[in-house]
Every structure is written in structure tokens, then in C-alpha cells.
Design an enzyme around this catalytic site. Structure first.
Site, PDB file in Angstrom:
ATOM      1  CG  LEU A  32     -28.639  79.004 -63.743  1.00 37.87           C
ATOM      2  CD1 LEU A  32     -28.329  77.611 -63.223  1.00 37.87           C
ATOM      3  CD2 LEU A  32     -27.672  80.027 -63.164  1.00 37.87           C
ATOM      4  N   GLY A  70     -37.026  77.560 -59.313  1.00 37.15           N
ATOM      5  CA  GLY A  70     -37.796  76.785 -60.290  1.00 37.15           C
ATOM      6  C   GLY A  70     -38.475  77.657 -61.332  1.00 37.15           C
ATOM      7  N   GLY A  96     -39.897  75.716 -64.513  1.00 35.83           N
ATOM      8  CA  GLY A  96     -40.633  74.858 -65.458  1.00 35.83           C
ATOM      9  C   GLY A  96     -42.135  74.920 -65.354  1.00 35.83           C
ATOM     10  CD  GLU A  97     -44.047  71.846 -61.689  1.00 30.97           C
ATOM     11  OE1 GLU A  97     -44.865  70.936 -61.614  1.00 30.97           O
ATOM     12  OE2 GLU A  97     -43.274  72.137 -60.762  1.00 30.97           O
TER      13      GLU A  97
END
Ligand SMILES: Cc1cc2nc3c(=O)[nH]c(=O)nc-3n(C[C@H](O)[C@H](O)[C@H](O)COP(=O)(O)OP(=O)(O)OC[C@H]3O[C@@H](n4cnc5c(N)ncnc54)[C@H](O)[C@@H]3O)c2cc1C
Lengths: 733, 323
Positions: free
Chosen positions: A624, A696, A698-699
Site C-alpha cells: 500500500l 503483514g 512488520g515482522e
């Protein structure tokens, strides 16, 4: 499809200092609390000499176990006692770990509080602490049953005899991988500024989940959740360390109530190591058995750790490779005299992927097979245990594209074969898989007469880019330029659905959770706006038949009006609506993927390893904002490499003291230790997960990064290091 | 930090006048203020010497002189240093961080205190900080500690990189105290810990370091400083080596070798220098010469790798100079 990209809208405020973090708030009549921590690891407080401290200038109150601030409530709601400290600060005179809070001095200035704190003399009866994980792991226990899947054994088939299955395999490896404790060390320490008015608490406190933080504070303080207002627009790093509520916020709130003055508590760097959570040490034994062609026959993954909170077996092994025989188990070392274990970026995934992806590399060596080929031989199309199909998986493309970008074909299959001057050069790779999901959450979208629209949700931006993603998604949903969107987050007064979404930005799921709800709320709000346009006095569209919303304008009856102008004409302060995203489609499994490639250089004389190059190719659904997404991946990779190269909480077994509880001795990488990290995103929107298609991120970079490094070290030197961090002395032998 | 009084001196005379029992000079403050905040030291009186004109980097026939108040960054980048004495510039450039090098002075650098974690934590016993309280490092976390020059009372390393290079170059210190001026070989300045590890050097109470003199050594142009550390960007040495060689016709005429990170003080290695003398400048020579470099090491529970690392660090430096 070109990936959208945008600078952070909060960047200017941050670099100019305009962004106010929790401890930047100063209230009239505010006083300062400074914590004092224990210097034994086990035992009890016999006496405390407070006389010098009381006599010191500016001291207002000294809280101790004998003079506790009131925590009138109970334990916080279900998850918190598992993932954070269940015992209230200063609950009694027992000492459970070195660095436990034994007092808090409150004074007129921070200097006075610190000065007085140093004058407190505590006398203890000390007992030998159970602080050595090395010792404790020799006698582990079964994990407690908590109702959570963490710690529960996983077997396939149910009656598997894994030792027999391994023994029956043609090629086997079985090794143990050890990871020391690790501390979040986010830039902003835990800090809180608390003030009460009319029985209601306002608290500035950095958190990943404002609503959960408010609920936890309320429960412990014995007030209604609605009476606690958490304000946390900017968070200086969290990494799981600010997912739950810790003592500094509780003490600030309780002291502010007792003293009827605002109280600020800032944790010192040294105290952060013990009064807040950390990643516990783990020791993992991996057994892999294959057929001669590389197809896995058996996977044994047995872990021992201090607690269940980061269960590498549960988190990692069922989502990587196909095998008919699987045995995953966690054992724990309970009642240790150590600070509380909590989650940390890629909980379980980081440790698990280091062990699994190292073991796979060892297996590839034994098979004489290319590590990527071995992974492709055991590729999972559906989850290993439930056989749930993956919604969208392009890991094979990650391997292919990554190998190409990195020049994997130039890797020597022979270890210790390539040198460049005084440096041995090696290449390694690993797989990163991170479960993806989302919670159903609620967003409010509000149109305003000045032509802006607010998009609000009680989520958090701990440096992740959430402010910007909310603005971009709002702009997309309302078809207006992004500078007309005013995102709102980091406030427990903002909407939230009340399920797991109260935890806000956790599990790399904030973007996948919040963005679909923005689309729903925008649609609802547009409906309200159209209705307003056709009914409100002063609107040029009153009574018009087919009014529609188009690019920020209301169009109909041969005319059009911008929403700002409309609300101005109707003298209306705001029109808006809340919207809640649909629950997740559970028919499929969701995960993000990456293939990491790492070059390491090791000095041939002195063994110091250096990061050479790093390439990662990422399949994380729709991207995004390419800029913040890239930033998350590079930060995540470096986070994982830091575990490989530097990070280690060094606990003294005999005392329970952490001998490097400061930023001089606890080594973290800085920019000069890293290299340009080459990040490439595949772009396959996961539209089954949500309409925005984002998974996801971030990790994800963190997962597997340490294994890629360790595998490259092996390729460079022929030395397999199974205990992190990989320091020069380990490569000297 | 405990309360203290403060005075700023503008000259050496004013500084000496201000000095008293329990006072401390403040130069860049990167060690002093740090240790005051940790309450490792709590001077009653602080004398700011940042305006005292102990400046200047000069070269003459006898060698190089550096004022005590010169900043690490300025010295590292100076032509009179980097050209004739590469090991000095390299030692400085690998010390601390750019920010600290911009603040920290040469005098302060030579007087910085050990990085032993027990010395820095008043909650633990430490003979250096609190004489007679015991040494926590002997049975504690001692991976970074010394193997040479240790005693039962103390195993802490001397942390300065600059001092290692200066010792190799036979540098001298200029000192000014109430009793007047004197000059001392840096090698004689630092003491072994013995049973009095709190007495680290020969500085008398109130005495000022005014400067450092480095004798002329034309062949030190061929010198280097190799520092091995856990974190490359900035960190103290696990082991370091300052090495200079005078090579003529492929044969080593003379050599200077000193090591850091392994000794309780900057450690000169005359036996290695001797073993290099008259030998061809090649790997076999280096490996033979370092064989006994760590002889006499006393190993602790977690630093047994240091003798091997010391030998290899010196070899690495020599290979670099050969290349
Ligand atoms: C994070 C960090 C990393 C570091 N890494 C390294 C490293 O890798 N290698 C390295 O060598 N060093 C390193 N250092 C240490 C640094 O080099 C020293 O702190 C610095 O050189 C001290 O100089 P200063 O001027 O700040 O001294 P100050 O802190 O001002 O003084 C230090 C001591 O010397 C005394 N003093 C200062 N000047 C004089 C004088 N002219 N006469 C008499 N007494 C005086 C003071 O009273 C005090 O006791 C590091 C320091 C930090 C904080």
C-alpha cells in the site's frame, strides 16, 4: 501494477521535534516519579532506610512495599497476565528477580527524584537465585495450560513416534540451536504522564494498543475502562514491548491518584531491561529426516524456554515444509528468578526460523543439494497439520527472483572456498514465513466543512507508517487528495470493535486490519453525506433524485458541490459514520513470505564477521505504500541480523544480574554496521484476506534473517555456529 | 549524580589553583560526566579546563607534540599525525564514535577508566572503585577482560586505543603540578593493578597532563592499528595491535608492537619485536614471532580465546603492512 509510494506524513513533526511523545508532556503542578530496583535476584527485603532520601530536597512521597500505592482492582484481562507481569509493582517484600522495583520516589523535579532514589538503602535477605537458563534447561517442565495454543504439543499423525521415524529416514540431521535473551531496546523508553480529574484518568503513555492499555489500567486501578483515556499518538518504537501494560504506567497512574497531582514516570535505560518485558532465551533441538531425494520424512522440533509466550514450534514449523511425521513440543523452565518474558518482534518466529532454516541448510549440505532445491522439494501448498489451503502463496517466485537478483548461482557449494584478500566470503539463504491475519475493527470517517475528512481508529503507529497508510487509504476511499485526509490514531477514545483489535498494532496485522475497515466506514460515511445533501436545509441538492458522491463532490440535478462547501452551506460541523470490517474468511490460511539472501565476509585471521550484501524478495500481498513497506522490511531484516551478530542479554547465573543492561554493553547495530539492503516486492494482492489485499510486513524481515547470516558464515568458513550471536571468538577456533 | 561545586579555569595556573582534595578536571567530559552519572565517582569539586590553552599539534626535529586539550577528531585528521604516524590516526579513528571524538581530548583519553562492567556498577563489589570490596569479574562475566598483567584483585583492561599506539611509539607525557613540570614515559605512567588496582597511574593529586610528545620515528610511516571488536561501527577492543616495521630489502630491521584489549595496561610486546628483527617480511616470520606473544596469560572463565586472538591480530597487522 506500480506500487503507490508516499513520504510519511508525520516525518516532519518527528524530525523537527514537534511530535510529542509520552514523556514530552508537561502538565501544571506535575511531579516526577523515579523507580528504585533490587540488587539481589532472589530473597526478600528486610528493611529500607529512607531517612536520607526523605530528607533530600523536593521529595514528596516514597512508595515501597510497606507504603504501596493502591491498586484496587484485580489482574488485568486474560492475555496480559500471560504476556506481561502478573504481579503488581511493590506488591510485597519478596524479590523475584534482580532489577525488580522496590521503591518509587516522587519529587518536585526529576533531578530531585533521582537524587533521593540514590540515597535509599535496602537491606535484603538473599537466597541463591534460579537465574541460569543453562542450568534450568537441563530439567524443564511441561508448560502450563492457559487456553492458548502456545505450549501445546503438535503431532502428525497423533500417535507419531518421531524417533523411529527419524531413524527410518535415509538422511538425518539433529542439532541444538541456542538463542540468548534479547531486549527490545526501543528508542523511546516506557514512560507515562498521568493525571486524574473527577475520577477519570488521562494518561500519556506509549502503547501499541490504546484500547487494551486503557482496559488493563482500568482493571488494575479498579475503575471503569471508559474512565481511562490513553493518549499515544507517537510511539518511539515498541516491537511487542508496548503491547501490554507495564509497571511504569501503573505506578504513574496510582501515584497521581494518591497525590492528586499529575505524575511523570520515565524508565531509565538500565531499568528497561528488568521492569519491562524481554525475549526469553530458548534452546531448540531440530531433527530432520529425509529420503535421499530430499523429501522430508520426519520433523522433530523440541524447544525449551522460560515461558510459553514465544513458542517457536507452534509459530514456525507447521507453516514451512511438508512431512508425514511431525513432533513439536515446548518445555518450560518455570519460576526462574528472571524478569518477565513477553513477546518481541516476530515472537517464536524469529527463534524458530533460525533453528529450522539453519537445520535445513545443514541438511542440504548433507544431501549435497542446493538449499533452494531442498526447500522446493518440500514446498507447502496448504498448512502442515490442518491442510488448510494457503490463500495466495508465491514463495517459489521469491526464491527464483531473489536468486537471480543476488547472484545465487555464483555461490560455491564448497564451504571456505572463496576469499577476497584477507576476507573469506560466503553466501547463505533462508525462508521467511509469517502468519497473516486481521481482526475485524471499527473506523470512523467524518466529513468536515473545511473540506477535510477524518479517518480515526484506536490503533497505533510505533514508527510503522500507520499515519500515512490511513491517510492514503482514506484518500483512496473518499477519492480526494491525501492532504485532505486527517488520520487519527493512538487514542483510546477513538473507535474500536472490541475484539482482539483492542491490541492495536500487533502481529504485523495493523495495516491488514485497519485498511479494510476504512473502506467500509468510508462507504457508510458517503451514504450519510448523500443523505445529508438531499435533506439538510441550505444544501443545493435538497430533494434531488439521483445524488451521487464523486471525487469529494456531491453530484446531481445538473449541479455539484464539494463536501466542504456543502457542510458550510448547511452549517453542519460534521457528517460521518462508523464502519466495521467483516470477519476474516477462515476457509484459507494466510501468510506473508520472503526469501532472504545474505553475503557475509569473515576475516581469515581474526574471525570477525561482517555483513556484505543482503537481498530479500517479499510476497506480502498488496503493497500500500512502497516506501514505508520497504522501511519495515529493511528494519525487520536488520532486527533479525542484530540477533545473529550482536544482541545478547547476559544474565549472571549466580546473581540474576544482567551484566550488560545498558546501551554501551548491549550491542545494537547502527547504520555503519549495515549495508544497503536490497528489497524487492512481488505484488499479488491477497483479496481473500481483505479488499485492500495487504498482508503483514512488520515482522517478516526479521524472520529467517539470522539463519541467512549463519548459513553464509558456514559457506564462508565451514564453521556452523548454532549459538547466537556469532561473535569473532566463535569463529576463531 | 551527587551535588558538587564547579569552577572554570582559563589557564594552567588557575586550574592548578582550583585543584583540591576530591576535585576532578573536566575536559571533554565523555568519561567524567558518564561516571558521575553512574555515581562511580563523585567529585566534590569540578574544574572545567576546556578553556585552558593546552592546544597545538606541532612537529619538530625531535618529533611530534600534541596539546592535552586537542580533540581526538582534530588529532586523527591532522596531516602531521596521519602521514608520519598512521597507527596513531587509525587508533583514534577506530575509537568511540564521531560524536565522542569531537568532544573528547587527548589528555582525557589517556585517563579514561576501564570499561569493566563491575567497575561501572556501584551495586557490585569492585576493588578498583571501592578498594577491598572484592573483584566481581574473576567469577563473573569476564569475556572482555584482561589476560596479561592481571592480579587476584583486578582483571580489568585499560580501554584506550590511543595509549596502545603511543606506547608502541615510546611517547612521553608532559605533566604540570603544584611541584612544577615533569615528563614521564607513557609506558612508566600506567601501573599494574597488583593489590592496589585503584591506583592506576603515576598522576599526582591535582596534576595536569599538558601534552604528549611522540619521538621522531621516520619508519613509523609504515605502521597500522588493527582493532578487533564485536561491533565494527563502534566498540571497545576485544583485542588490538599497533604495529610498525622498518623494512629494508625485504628484511625487518626494527619493529614496534603493542596490544590493547588483553592487558591491564597498554601492552608493549618487546619479545615479538625482537623476534621480528632481522627476519624476512613474510607470513612465516610473523607466525613464528607471535608464537609467544601471549605467554604468561592468566585465563578467566570466559576469555580463553584472547591469547589466540592476540597472536592473530598481530599477524593480521603485519600481513597488512606487508601487502
Ligand atoms: C560510548 C563510548 C565509546 C568509547 N569508545 C572508545 C574506544 O573505542 N576507544 C577509546 O580509546 N576510547 C573510547 N571511549 C572513551 C573516550 O575516548 C574517552 O571518554 C575520552 O577520550 C575522554 O576524554 P575527555 O576529554 O572527554 O575526558 P574527561 O571525561 O573530561 O576526563 C576523563 C578523565 O581525565 C581527567 N582529565 C582530563 N583531562 C585532563 C588533563 N589534561 N589533565 C589531567 N586530568 C585530566 C578528568 O578529570 C577525568 O578523570 C569511548 C567513550 C564512550 C562514552
Amino acid at each position: 501494477m506500480a506500487q503507490p509510494t508516499m513520504d510519511r506524513i508525520d516525518a516532519r513533526a518527528k524530525v523537527t521535534g514537534a511530535a510529542k511523545y509520552a514523556s514530552d508532556h508537561n502538565l501544571p503542578a506535575m511531579v516526577y516519579g523515579h523507580m528504585v530496583t533490587s540488587t539481589i535476584g532472589n530473597g526478600r527485603i528486610v528493611s529500607m532506610d529512607l531517612s536520607a532520601a526523605r530528607a533530600a530536597g523536593g521529595v514528596i512521597e516514597i512508595y515501597t512495599p510497606g507504603n504501596r500505592p493502591a491498586f484496587r482492582g484485580t489482574l488485568p484481562p486474560p492475555l496480559a497476565p500471560v504476556f506481561a507481569e502478573a504481579r503488581h509493582p511493590l506488591a510485597d517484600s519478596e524479590i523475584h528477580y534482580y532489577g525488580q522495583i522496590v521503591a518509587m520516589v516522587v519529587a518536585e523535579t526529576i533531578e530531585q527524584a533521582r537524587d533521593a532514589a540514590a540515597l535509599i538503602k535496602v537491606t535484603y535477605t538473599a537466597l541463591p537465585p534460579k537465574s541460569s537458563f543453562e542450568d534450568a534447561k537441563q530439567n524443564p517442565a511441561d508448560p502450563p495450560v492457559t487456553g492458548l495454543p502456545l505450549g501445546q504439543p503438535i503431532k502428525k499423525p497423533q500417535d507419531v513416534d518421531i524417533e523411529t521415524a527419524l531413524a527410518a529416514s535415509q538422511v538425518r540431521v539433529e542439532e541444538t540451536y541456542d538463542i540468548p535473551p534479547r531486549h527490545h531496546n526501543m528508542m523511546e523508553p516506557h514512560a507515562a504522564v498521568a493525571a486524574w480529574q473527577n475520577g477519570k484518568l488521562t494518561i500519556y503513555s506509549g502503547t501499541q494498543g490504546p484500547a487494551a492499555h486503557a482496559l488493563e489500567l482500568a482493571t488494575v486501578l479498579g475503575v471503569q475502562p471508559a474512565d481511562v483515556h490513553v493518549i499515544s499518538p507517537y510511539v518511539g518504537g515498541a516491537f511487542g514491548g508496548k503491547a501490554f501494560t507495564w509497571a511504569p504506567a501503573l505506578l504513574a497512574a496510582a501515584a497521581a491518584l494518591a497525590l492528586a497531582r499529575p505524575v511523570k514516570v520515565v524508565t531509565s535505560r538500565e531499568q528497561l531491561f528488568t521492569v519491562t518485558g524481554h525475549r526469553a532465551a530458548s534452546s531448540q533441538t531440530f531433527g530432520l529426516g529425509t529420503h535421499r531425494d530430499g523429501r522430508l520424512n520426519a520433523i522433530k522440533h523440541h524447544t525449551t524456554s522460560q515461558s510459553i509466550v514465544e513458542d517457536p514450534g507452534y509459530r514456525t514449523t507447521p507453516k514451512y515444509y511438508l512431512a508425514p511425521n511431525v513432533d513439536i513440543r515446548l518445555m518450560v523452565t518455570p519460576d526462574m528468578n528472571l524478569p518477565t518474558a513477553t513477546i518481541m518482534r516476530a515472537p517464536g518466529d524469529e527463534a524458530g526460523s533460525f533453528a529450522l532454516e539453519s537445520a535445513m541448510d545443514e541438511l542440504a549440505v548433507r544431501l549435497g543439494m542446493d538449499p533452494i532445491e531442498l526447500r522446493m522439494k518440500n514446498y507447502l501448498e496448504s498448512t502442515l497439520i490442518e491442510a488448510k489451503p494457503y490463500s495466495s502463496k508465491h514463495l517459489d517466485a521469491c526464491y527464483r527472483v531473489g536468486a537471480e537478483r543476488f547472484g545465487w548461482s555464483r555461490r560455491s557449494t564448497q564451504p571456505a572456498a572463496v576469499t577476497d584478500g584477507d576476507w573469506q566470503v560466503g553466501l547463505g539463504m533462508s525462508t521467511a514465513i509469517l502468519d497473516s491475519g486481521r481482526a475485524s475493527t471499527t473506523v470512523r470517517v467524518t466529513f468536515r466543512p473545511n473540506g477535510t475528512a477524518t479517518v480515526g481508529c484506536a490503533t497505533s503507529d510505533a514508527g510503522t507508517g500507520m499515519w500515512t497508510i490511513m491517510a492514503m487509504t482514506g484518500a483512496r476511499a473518499l477519492e480526494v487528495p491525501v492532504d485532505r485526509i486527517r488520520p487519527a490514531l493512538g487514542d483510546s477514545g477513538l473507535p474500536v470493535a472490541g475484539n482482539n483489535d483492542i491490541y492495536g498494532a500487533v502481529g504485523s496485522a495493523a495495516t491488514s486490519t485497519v485498511t479494510p475497515a476504512i473502506l467500509v466506514a468510508a462507504k457508510e460515511a458517503i451514504g450519510k453525506l448523500v443523505e445529508h445533501a438531499t435533506t439538510a436545509a441550505g444544501s443545493p441538492l435538497v430533494g434531488a433524485g439521483d445524488v451521487r458522491y464523486d471525487g469529494g463532490r456531491l453530484v446531481g440535478a445538473g449541479t455539484s458541490v464539494g463536501f466542504g462547501e456543502l457542510l458550510t452551506l448547511t452549517r453542519t460541523a460534521e457528517v460521518g459514520a462508523q464502519g466495521t470490517s467483516a470477519p476474516l474468511d477462515e476457509s484459507h490460511a494466510y501468510a506473508s513470505y520472503a526469501a532472504h539472501f545474505c553475503e557475509v565476509r569473515v576475516n581469515r585471521w581474526t574471525g570477525d564477521p561482517r555483513l556484505g550484501r543482503f537481498t530479500t524478495v517479499v510476497d506480502a500481498g498488496a503493497i500500500l505504500n512502497a516506501k514505508t513497506a520497504r522501511n519495515q522490511i529493511t528494519g525487520g531484516v536488520l532486527f533479525g541480523l542484530a540477533a545473529a551478530m550482536f544482541e545478547e542479554g547476559k544474565v549472571e547465573g549466580a546473581t540474576g544480574r544482567i551484566s550488560n543492561a545498558n546501551l554501551a554493553d548491549y550491542l545494537l547495530p547502527v547504520n555503519a554496521d549495515t549495508t544497503e539492503i536490497d528489497v524487492h516486492f512481488l505484488d499479488h494482492p491477497d483479496t481473500r484476506l481483505s479488499p485492500t489485499g495487504a498482508r503483514g510486513i512488520g515482522e517478516l524481515g526479521t524472520v529467517g534473517a539470522a539463519a541467512a547470516f549463519a548459513n553464509a558464515v558456514y559457506n564462508a568458513t565451514g564453521k556452523r555456529i548454532r549459538t547466537l550471536p556469532i561473535t569473532p571468538d566463535k569463529l576463531l577456533a | 549524580m551527587r551535588p558538587y561545586t564547579f569552577a572554570a579555569a582559563r589557564s594552567v595556573g588557575e586550574a592548578l589553583e582550583q585543584a583540591r582534595d576530591g576535585s576532578a578536571y573536566l575536559a571533554g567530559g565523555t568519561t567524567l560526566v558518564d561516571l558521575m552519572k553512574l555515581e562511580v565517582i563523585s567529585p566534590a569539586h569540578v574544574v572545567d579546563i576546556t578553556a585552558v590553552p593546552l592546544r597545538g599539534i606541532r612537529a619538530g626535529a625531535k618529533g611530534l607534540s600534541i596539546g592535552a586539550m586537542e580533540r581526538m577528531a582534530d588529532v586523527a585528521g591532522h596531516d602531521l599525525v596521519a602521514g608520519p604516524y598512521p597507527m596513531l590516526a587509525e587508533a583514534l579513528r577506530q575509537s568511540a564514535s564521531p560524536q565522542i571524538r569531537n568532544m573528547a581530548t587527548i589528555g582525557g583519553n589517556l585517563l579514561q577508566r576501564t570499561r569493566c562492567g563491575y567497575f561501572r556498577d556501584p551495586a557490585t563489589p569492585c576493588n578498583k572503585r571501592s578498594p577491598g570490596s572484592g573483584c566481581s569479574a574473576v567469577d563473573g562475566h569476564n569475556r572482555s577482560h584482561a589476560v596479561l598483567g592481571t592480579s587476584d584483585a583486578c582483571v580489568a583492561t585499560h580501554p584506550s586505543d590511543l595509549a596502545v599506539a603511543l606506547i608502541a611509539l615510546d611517547a612521553r607525557l608532559s605533566l604540570r603540578g603544584a611541584g612544577g613540570e615533569r615528563s614521564l614515559r607513557l609506558a612508566d605512567f600506567y601501573r599494574l593493578p597488583g593489590s592496589t588496582p585503584h591506583q592506576e597511574n603515576e598522576l599526582r593529586p591535582g596534576e595536569l597532563i599538558t601534552g604528549v610528545a611522540v619521538p621522531a620515528l621516520p619508519w613509523a610511516r609504515r605502521s597500522t592499528y588493527v582493532k578487533v571488536r564485536d561491533r565494527q561501527s563502534y566498540d571497545f577492543a576485544l583485542c588490538s595491535a599497533a604495529v610498525a616495521v622498518n623494512v629494508r630489502g625485504g628484511v625487518i630491521g626494527e619493529a614496534r608492537v603493542a596490544a590493547g584489549g588483553v592487558g591491564t595496561r597498554p601492552w608493549r610486546l618487546p619479545a615479538v619485536e625482537q623476534a621480528l628483527k632481522g627476519k624476512p617480511m613474510r607470513l612465516e616470520t610473523f607466525q613464528a614471532a607471535v608464537e609467544h606473544a601471549a605467554d604468561g596469560s592468566r585465563l578467566l572463565s570466559r576469555n580463553a580465546f584472547k591469547p589466540a586472538l592476540l597472536r592473530r591480530t598481530i599477524v593480521r597487522a603485519l600481513v597488512h603492512l606487508a601487502g
